[in-house]
Design an enzyme around this catalytic site. Structure first.
Site, PDB file in Angstrom:
ATOM      1  N   HIS A   1       0.893  -1.153  -0.072  1.00 37.15           N
ATOM      2  CA  HIS A   1      -0.062   0.005  -0.037  1.00 37.15           C
ATOM      3  C   HIS A   1       0.841   1.237  -0.093  1.00 37.15           C
ATOM      4  O   HIS A   1       1.723   1.487   0.942  1.00 37.15           O
ATOM      5  CB  HIS A   1      -0.902  -0.044   1.185  1.00 37.15           C
ATOM      6  CG  HIS A   1      -2.153  -0.989   0.947  1.00 37.15           C
ATOM      7  ND1 HIS A   1      -3.209  -0.534   1.478  1.00 37.15           N
ATOM      8  CD2 HIS A   1      -2.159  -2.380   0.484  1.00 37.15           C
ATOM      9  CE1 HIS A   1      -4.132  -1.553   1.122  1.00 37.15           C
ATOM     10  NE2 HIS A   1      -3.328  -2.642   0.652  1.00 37.15           N
TER      11      HIS A   1
ATOM     12  N   TYR B   1      -9.238   5.585   7.467  1.00 35.21           N
ATOM     13  CA  TYR B   1      -9.339   5.879   8.796  1.00 35.21           C
ATOM     14  C   TYR B   1     -10.236   7.458   8.779  1.00 35.21           C
ATOM     15  O   TYR B   1     -10.027   8.311   8.187  1.00 35.21           O
ATOM     16  CB  TYR B   1      -8.226   6.323   9.384  1.00 35.21           C
ATOM     17  CG  TYR B   1      -7.179   5.343   9.745  1.00 35.21           C
ATOM     18  CD1 TYR B   1      -6.292   5.025   8.786  1.00 35.21           C
ATOM     19  CD2 TYR B   1      -7.009   4.925  10.976  1.00 35.21           C
ATOM     20  CE1 TYR B   1      -5.457   4.118   8.707  1.00 35.21           C
ATOM     21  CE2 TYR B   1      -6.045   3.682  11.223  1.00 35.21           C
ATOM     22  CZ  TYR B   1      -5.326   3.213   9.899  1.00 35.21           C
ATOM     23  OH  TYR B   1      -4.318   2.493  10.369  1.00 35.21           O
TER      24      TYR B   1
ATOM     25  N   PRO C   1      -5.063   0.776  18.633  1.00 37.88           N
ATOM     26  CA  PRO C   1      -4.748   0.278  17.570  1.00 37.88           C
ATOM     27  C   PRO C   1      -4.432   1.302  16.455  1.00 37.88           C
ATOM     28  O   PRO C   1      -4.146   0.842  15.259  1.00 37.88           O
ATOM     29  CB  PRO C   1      -5.773  -0.760  17.369  1.00 37.88           C
ATOM     30  CG  PRO C   1      -6.952  -0.260  18.206  1.00 37.88           C
ATOM     31  CD  PRO C   1      -6.231   0.215  19.441  1.00 37.88           C
TER      32      PRO C   1
ATOM     33  N   LYS D   1       0.232  -0.187  15.243  1.00 38.69           N
ATOM     34  CA  LYS D   1       1.953  -0.182  15.694  1.00 38.69           C
ATOM     35  C   LYS D   1       2.088  -1.443  16.474  1.00 38.69           C
ATOM     36  O   LYS D   1       3.479  -1.735  16.948  1.00 38.69           O
ATOM     37  CB  LYS D   1       2.217   1.210  16.650  1.00 38.69           C
ATOM     38  CG  LYS D   1       2.595   2.433  15.630  1.00 38.69           C
ATOM     39  CD  LYS D   1       3.406   2.185  14.710  1.00 38.69           C
ATOM     40  CE  LYS D   1       3.528   3.295  13.699  1.00 38.69           C
ATOM     41  NZ  LYS D   1       3.415   2.650  12.155  1.00 38.69           N
TER      42      LYS D   1
ATOM     43  N   TYR E   1       3.619   6.706  10.216  1.00 42.22           N
ATOM     44  CA  TYR E   1       2.740   5.402   9.939  1.00 42.22           C
ATOM     45  C   TYR E   1       3.533   4.296   9.072  1.00 42.22           C
ATOM     46  O   TYR E   1       3.123   3.127   9.457  1.00 42.22           O
ATOM     47  CB  TYR E   1       1.777   5.946   8.966  1.00 42.22           C
ATOM     48  CG  TYR E   1       0.607   5.044   8.770  1.00 42.22           C
ATOM     49  CD1 TYR E   1      -0.485   4.949   9.513  1.00 42.22           C
ATOM     50  CD2 TYR E   1       0.657   4.231   7.613  1.00 42.22           C
ATOM     51  CE1 TYR E   1      -1.478   3.690   9.476  1.00 42.22           C
ATOM     52  CE2 TYR E   1      -0.179   3.274   7.308  1.00 42.22           C
ATOM     53  CZ  TYR E   1      -1.326   3.077   8.307  1.00 42.22           C
ATOM     54  OH  TYR E   1      -2.509   2.084   8.145  1.00 42.22           O
TER      55      TYR E   1
HETATM   56  P1  FAD Z   1       0.484 -11.807  21.736  1.00 42.91           P
HETATM   57  O1  FAD Z   1       0.282 -12.071  20.267  1.00 42.91           O
HETATM   58  O2  FAD Z   1      -0.280 -11.470  22.737  1.00 42.91           O
HETATM   59  O3  FAD Z   1       1.100 -13.488  22.193  1.00 42.91           O
HETATM   60  C1  FAD Z   1       1.414 -13.679  23.487  1.00 42.91           C
HETATM   61  C2  FAD Z   1       1.286 -15.373  23.636  1.00 42.91           C
HETATM   62  O4  FAD Z   1       1.550 -15.971  24.816  1.00 42.91           O
HETATM   63  C3  FAD Z   1      -0.264 -15.475  23.435  1.00 42.91           C
HETATM   64  O5  FAD Z   1      -0.075 -16.700  22.380  1.00 42.91           O
HETATM   65  C4  FAD Z   1      -0.618 -16.108  24.591  1.00 42.91           C
HETATM   66  O6  FAD Z   1      -1.591 -17.136  24.770  1.00 42.91           O
HETATM   67  C5  FAD Z   1       0.776 -16.633  25.319  1.00 42.91           C
HETATM   68  N1  FAD Z   1       0.699 -16.491  26.738  1.00 42.91           N
HETATM   69  C6  FAD Z   1       0.091 -15.651  27.731  1.00 42.91           C
HETATM   70  N2  FAD Z   1       0.048 -15.983  28.737  1.00 42.91           N
HETATM   71  C7  FAD Z   1       1.247 -17.185  28.980  1.00 42.91           C
HETATM   72  C8  FAD Z   1       1.601 -17.814  29.949  1.00 42.91           C
HETATM   73  N3  FAD Z   1       1.334 -17.573  31.131  1.00 42.91           N
HETATM   74  N4  FAD Z   1       2.401 -18.933  29.532  1.00 42.91           N
HETATM   75  C9  FAD Z   1       2.553 -19.134  28.308  1.00 42.91           C
HETATM   76  N5  FAD Z   1       1.999 -18.476  27.277  1.00 42.91           N
HETATM   77  C10 FAD Z   1       1.448 -17.362  27.576  1.00 42.91           C
HETATM   78  N6  FAD Z   1      -2.526  -4.448  16.689  1.00 42.91           N
HETATM   79  C11 FAD Z   1      -2.507  -3.812  15.617  1.00 42.91           C
HETATM   80  O7  FAD Z   1      -1.533  -3.102  15.068  1.00 42.91           O
HETATM   81  N7  FAD Z   1      -3.580  -3.926  14.745  1.00 42.91           N
HETATM   82  C12 FAD Z   1      -4.898  -4.468  15.387  1.00 42.91           C
HETATM   83  O8  FAD Z   1      -5.768  -4.287  14.546  1.00 42.91           O
HETATM   84  C13 FAD Z   1      -4.808  -4.936  16.603  1.00 42.91           C
HETATM   85  N8  FAD Z   1      -5.822  -5.757  16.958  1.00 42.91           N
HETATM   86  C14 FAD Z   1      -5.646  -6.303  18.156  1.00 42.91           C
HETATM   87  C15 FAD Z   1      -6.757  -7.057  18.947  1.00 42.91           C
HETATM   88  C16 FAD Z   1      -6.676  -7.680  19.997  1.00 42.91           C
HETATM   89  C17 FAD Z   1      -7.962  -8.143  20.555  1.00 42.91           C
HETATM   90  C18 FAD Z   1      -5.413  -7.680  20.797  1.00 42.91           C
HETATM   91  C19 FAD Z   1      -5.352  -8.263  22.089  1.00 42.91           C
HETATM   92  C20 FAD Z   1      -4.232  -7.030  20.068  1.00 42.91           C
HETATM   93  C21 FAD Z   1      -4.328  -6.432  18.732  1.00 42.91           C
HETATM   94  N9  FAD Z   1      -3.342  -5.984  18.102  1.00 42.91           N
HETATM   95  C22 FAD Z   1      -3.337  -5.133  17.102  1.00 42.91           C
HETATM   96  C23 FAD Z   1      -2.180  -5.834  18.772  1.00 42.91           C
HETATM   97  C24 FAD Z   1      -1.315  -6.965  18.192  1.00 42.91           C
HETATM   98  O9  FAD Z   1      -2.101  -7.939  17.932  1.00 42.91           O
HETATM   99  C25 FAD Z   1      -0.332  -7.279  19.345  1.00 42.91           C
HETATM  100  O10 FAD Z   1       0.562  -6.081  19.539  1.00 42.91           O
HETATM  101  C26 FAD Z   1       0.571  -8.584  18.996  1.00 42.91           C
HETATM  102  O11 FAD Z   1       0.028  -9.470  19.113  1.00 42.91           O
HETATM  103  C27 FAD Z   1       1.774  -8.303  20.033  1.00 42.91           C
HETATM  104  O12 FAD Z   1       2.341  -9.830  19.711  1.00 42.91           O
HETATM  105  P2  FAD Z   1       3.033 -10.704  21.007  1.00 42.91           P
HETATM  106  O13 FAD Z   1       3.756 -11.720  20.527  1.00 42.91           O
HETATM  107  O14 FAD Z   1       3.872  -9.604  21.696  1.00 42.91           O
HETATM  108  O15 FAD Z   1       1.846 -11.044  21.782  1.00 42.91           O
HETATM  109  C1  DHB Z   2      -5.981  -2.795  10.968  1.00 41.16           C
HETATM  110  C2  DHB Z   2      -6.026  -2.426  12.197  1.00 41.16           C
HETATM  111  C3  DHB Z   2      -5.357  -1.514  12.696  1.00 41.16           C
HETATM  112  O1  DHB Z   2      -4.993  -1.057  13.940  1.00 41.16           O
HETATM  113  C4  DHB Z   2      -4.922  -0.266  11.766  1.00 41.16           C
HETATM  114  O2  DHB Z   2      -4.696   0.582  12.093  1.00 41.16           O
HETATM  115  C5  DHB Z   2      -5.027  -0.729  10.410  1.00 41.16           C
HETATM  116  C6  DHB Z   2      -5.390  -2.101  10.116  1.00 41.16           C
HETATM  117  C7  DHB Z   2      -6.419  -4.144  10.514  1.00 41.16           C
HETATM  118  O3  DHB Z   2      -6.693  -5.231  11.305  1.00 41.16           O
HETATM  119  O4  DHB Z   2      -6.443  -4.470   9.370  1.00 41.16           O
END
Ligand code: FAD
Ligand code: DHB
Length: 390
Positions: free
Chosen positions: A72, A200, A292, A296, A384
């Site tokens: 994009h 957005y 979100p 980031k 961005y």
């Molecule tokens: P996570 O993806 O949370 O992974 C952590 C893992 O650790 C999980 O699989 C969990 O099951 C595991 N875990 C937890 N506790 C334990 C334990 N005690 N022992 C063993 N394992 C454990 N970001 C965006 O940029 N855009 C979005 O649209 C967006 N939507 C989101 C929607 C939701 C509902 C959430 C929660 C987050 C969203 N995010 C979004 C943020 C993005 O998904 C996260 O920043 C990203 O997943 C971070 O990755 P991570 O590996 O640090 O954590």
């Molecule tokens: C999506 C999520 C976001 O938070 C964003 O800023 C842009 C796209 C998505 O899930 O596609």
């Protein structure tokens, strides 16, 4: 048993670190609380910065992303019923890639499986021991069996609700937090996206975002009160609310269909400092949360892993601890800039319950200003597409 690095959490941060360490010949084990199906069923982020796609290439897991991900070159902000395009490519020379977090996670699992790398699922009661010593260990339970893994380092990649951050001593850890008075209701639908690029939208009835996963899969979000539940939002109500918040020409093109996933996420800004203590290093959502708006969260998890992987690789290659000593400060410097940008985008684009007419005029003036100033557009665009890692 024994390994070099115990990785808590098999989300994007933990899996990416595991893969990069394996490529260096550094032994590690991933301990994930949930089943693989559960991890892959969570619909989350969709926009990858160049730094993140570079990391996936470095990890040798970029093939499918390169074939199926969409580049994009721009993104739109809508306000006052009009659309305004931010030309990312012209302003920054960079683009972003639309590729779902679930797809990225799938690719990482496939690479780890192919190499025979251990990812243990459904481990319960994970506990960290001896993080202040040079010989830490991790214990967990699976059914009636208790297991122990000795290691040199522990990487806490277990997300916001994980155990790793909570293991840091209370007198060492400081936390900074801001909670927003609304959430995002997200819907995934097998419909063609309403626009080729993300939109957005700032609207009197609340924020809306038009995103996508592919040419046939749309991802939409609307701002909802934090007290709302998914059951309050049948598909018909969601589509009507989304349509009302989009510019008329866009709303007219919106193709609706049954939702295949629907969830509400709260919005929060959170940072823990420092990100390391003794032999424990925390990365990704375990150490910080961004709202979100600005996409980031996942990208910060990737940049944390860039710094942490470098520190660990240096240590195991040449006993040089400098990269590990630097990890927290290096990662936090970039994290705080993404916190600032995500807070700013959230503030600019949402309708706050307590906002006055004055606040709303300020939002409008700022949006007008951005699109009248090359400097302001560039500042938004460079954040961005993602700030540099150093
Ligand atoms: P996570 O993806 O949370 O992974 C952590 C893992 O650790 C999980 O699989 C969990 O099951 C595991 N875990 C937890 N506790 C334990 C334990 N005690 N022992 C063993 N394992 C454990 N970001 C965006 O940029 N855009 C979005 O649209 C967006 N939507 C989101 C929607 C939701 C509902 C959430 C929660 C987050 C969203 N995010 C979004 C943020 C993005 O998904 C996260 O920043 C990203 O997943 C971070 O990755 P991570 O590996 O640090 O954590
Ligand atoms: C999506 C999520 C976001 O938070 C964003 O800023 C842009 C796209 C998505 O899930 O596609």
């Amino acid at each position: 048993s024994r390994t070099q690095v115990a990785i808590i959490g098999g989300g994007p941060a933990g899996l990416l670190l595991s893969r990069l360490l394996h490529l260096d010949g550094i032994d590690n084990v991933v301990l994930e609380r949930r089943s693989r199906g559960h991890v892959l069923g969570r619909i989350r982020a969709g926009v990858l910065e160049r730094g993140t796609t570079d990391m996936l290439r470095q990890a040798g897991v970029a093939q499918r992303m390169e074939a199926e991900g969409e580049l994009h070159d721009g993104v739109e902000l809508a306000f006052g019923g009009a659309r305004h395009r931010l030309d990312l490519a012209r302003l920054t020379g960079a683009h972003v890639t639309v590729y779902g977090q679930t797809e990225m996670t799938k690719d990482l699992y496939a690479a780890l499986d192919a190499a025979g790398a251990p990812v243990l699922h459904e481990v319960e009661d994970v506990a960290l021991h001896g993080i202040d010593s040079t010989g830490p260990h991790v214990t967990w339970r699976r059914g009636d069996e208790v297991h122990r893994l000795d290691c040199a380092f522990i990487a806490g990649c277990d997300g916001f609700h994980g155990i790793s951050r909570q293991t840091m001593p209370g007198d060492v850890l400081r936390t900074y937090e801001k909670v927003y008075p609304f959430g995002w209701l997200g819907v995934l639908a097998r419909t063609p996206p309403v626009n080729d690029e993300l939109i957005y939208a700032n609207h009197a009835e609340g924020f809306a975002l038009c995103s996508m996963r592919s040419r046939v899969l749309s991802r939409y979000y609307i701002q909802v009160p934090i007290t709302d539940r998914v059951q309050d939002w049948p598909d018909e109500r969601f589509w009507a609310a989304l349509r009302a918040r989009l510019p008329a020409e866009t709303a007219a093109r919106l193709v609706t269909g049954p939702s295949i996933e629907k969830s509400i996420a709260p919005l929060r800004s959170f940072v823990a400092e420092p990100l390391s203590h003794g032999r424990l290093f925390i990365a990704g959502d375990a150490g910080h949360i961004v709202p979100p708006t600005g996409a980031k969260g996942l990208n910060l998890a990737a940049s944390d892993i860039h710094f942490l992987h470098r520190g660990l690789a240096r240590f195991f290659a040449s006993d040089d601890e400098s990269g590990l000593k630097d990890y927290s400060a290096k990662a936090l410097a970039r994290i705080w800039k993404a916190e600032r940008f995500s807070w700013h985008m959230t503030t600019l684009m949402h309708r706050f319950p307590e906002s006055s007419g004055f606040d709303q005029r300020l939002q409008r003036a700022e949006l007008d200003y951005i699109f009248s100033s090359e400097a302001a557009m560039t500042a938004l665009a460079e954040n961005y597409v993602g700030l540099p890692y150093e």
